[in-house]
Design an enzyme around this catalytic site. Structure first.
Site, PDB file in Angstrom:
ATOM      1  N   HIS A 139       0.825  -1.205   0.000  1.00  9.75           N
ATOM      2  CA  HIS A 139       0.000   0.000   0.000  1.00  9.75           C
ATOM      3  C   HIS A 139       0.863   1.261   0.000  1.00  9.75           C
ATOM      4  O   HIS A 139       1.855   1.346   0.721  1.00  9.75           O
ATOM      5  CB  HIS A 139      -0.900  -0.010   1.251  1.00  9.75           C
ATOM      6  CG  HIS A 139      -1.665   1.252   1.471  1.00  9.75           C
ATOM      7  ND1 HIS A 139      -1.535   2.026   2.606  1.00  9.75           N
ATOM      8  CD2 HIS A 139      -2.589   1.878   0.699  1.00  9.75           C
ATOM      9  CE1 HIS A 139      -2.339   3.068   2.527  1.00  9.75           C
ATOM     10  NE2 HIS A 139      -2.986   3.007   1.382  1.00  9.75           N
ATOM     11  N   SER A 140       0.508   2.237  -0.829  1.00  8.27           N
ATOM     12  CA  SER A 140       1.070   3.579  -0.799  1.00  8.27           C
ATOM     13  C   SER A 140       2.597   3.563  -0.892  1.00  8.27           C
ATOM     14  O   SER A 140       3.146   3.043  -1.859  1.00  8.27           O
ATOM     15  CB  SER A 140       0.582   4.284   0.481  1.00  8.27           C
ATOM     16  OG  SER A 140       0.756   5.667   0.412  1.00  8.27           O
TER      17      SER A 140
END
Length: 309
Positions: free
Chosen positions: A111-112
């Protein structure tokens, strides 16, 4: 019944913490969190997997799932005195982690910021990544080459600013602060914040005004995480790096997530031949909001990879 376990991995110069569930004999799915988050951002997903019953073709039930705390985040060690948090050093951390565990090529869900690190890792070490699922992130943060000098100046100066007083505060204050700078729902902010706090016994003068809670905390995370990077990849460098990702690639993003995801797809997808793109209802932390949708998406993705081999 599966349960959440705590793990630690002793690398050469620091110890990394993690949360895990599932069969230790199974090949792991490695989950990598974003900037200033921690392994707890994958707790809702892990809890969802644990609640599922074994179904024919479901490749997640029984799998070993490991959610890592990056250095300086969660319960992992901070980098040594004098060190900083250079983007590519996280790639080096992954190499050390894989070597320590003798992992073969495995599935990564990231994620991210974790997705950017995992992308660079998959490009440079393709033999270690079986598949890559990126959550609300695509490509890299790049800057025009004519900003190289100003980026260096800002980065170096950010390291010499006076450190703010590390005042103690309540868990509630920390949750509200985290929600103020993100689109996190309260229950999800609480999960991340609780793993980011260190209980202290401060003097009365060190309390934040208005915080009268009996138990007070400080942030566990390394303050150096908030300094500015002294360098950025150029767009051409980022595109070249991304073009070397050869494993099956899946992007899952929230329809109310980061605007830079759409920009990233526009700038980086041309070189990708095996990309699956899925939009879900949700924000930047869509993997916390849509666990019932995420689990079968990953299972289907892994299943298609298995049958195509």
């Amino acid at each position: 019944m599966m349960k959440i376990e705590t793990l630690s991995f002793q690398l050469e110069d620091l110890t990394l913490a993690a949360l895990a569930c599932g069969n230790k004999e199974q090949q792991p799915v490695l989950c990598l969190h974003g900037y200033l988050d921690n392994a707890a951002s994958f707790l809702p997903f892990m809890q969802q997997v644990m609640q599922q019953t074994v179904q024919q073709g479901d490749l997640l039930v029984g799998r070993r799932i490991i959610a890592l705390d990056w250095p300086g985040h969660g319960h992992s060690d901070h980098r040594s005195v004098g060190a900083h948090y250079h983007f590519f050093d996280y790639v080096s951390d992954l190499v050390a982690l894989f070597n320590l565990n003798n992992w073969p090529a495995i599935d990564i869900v990231a994620h991210s910021m974790g997705a950017m690190i995992a992308s660079a890792f998959a490009a440079a070490f393709p033999e270690k990544v079986k598949s890559l699922t990126l959550i609300d992130s695509f490509g890299f943060i790049c800057a025009p080459i004519d900003q190289t000098t100003s980026q260096l100046r800002k980065g170096v100066l950010s390291r010499v600013k006076p450190v703010k007083s590390n005042r103690a505060f309540s868990e509630e204050t920390a949750i509200k602060a985290r929600m103020h700078v993100s689109d996190l729902k309260r229950e999800h902010a609480k999960l991340i914040v609780q793993r980011s706090l260190l209980e202290v016994k401060p003097q009365q003068s060190n309390r934040i005004a208005g915080d009268n809670a009996s138990t007070l905390y400080r942030w566990r995370s390394d303050p150096r995480l908030r300094t500015i990077s002294p360098y950025r990849l150029s767009l051409a460098q980022g595109q070249q790096l991304f073009s070397d990702i050869k494993c099956p690639l899946q992007l899952i993003y929230g329809d109310k997530g980061m605007d830079m995801v759409a920009t990233g797809v526009e700038q980086f997808s041309a070189s990708v031949d095996n990309l699956t793109t899925i939009r879900l209802s949700g924000g930047h932390h869509v993997h916390m909001e849509q666990t019932k949708e995420l689990s079968p998406l990953l299972s289907d993705f892994f299943s298609k990879i298995k049958t195509s081999v």
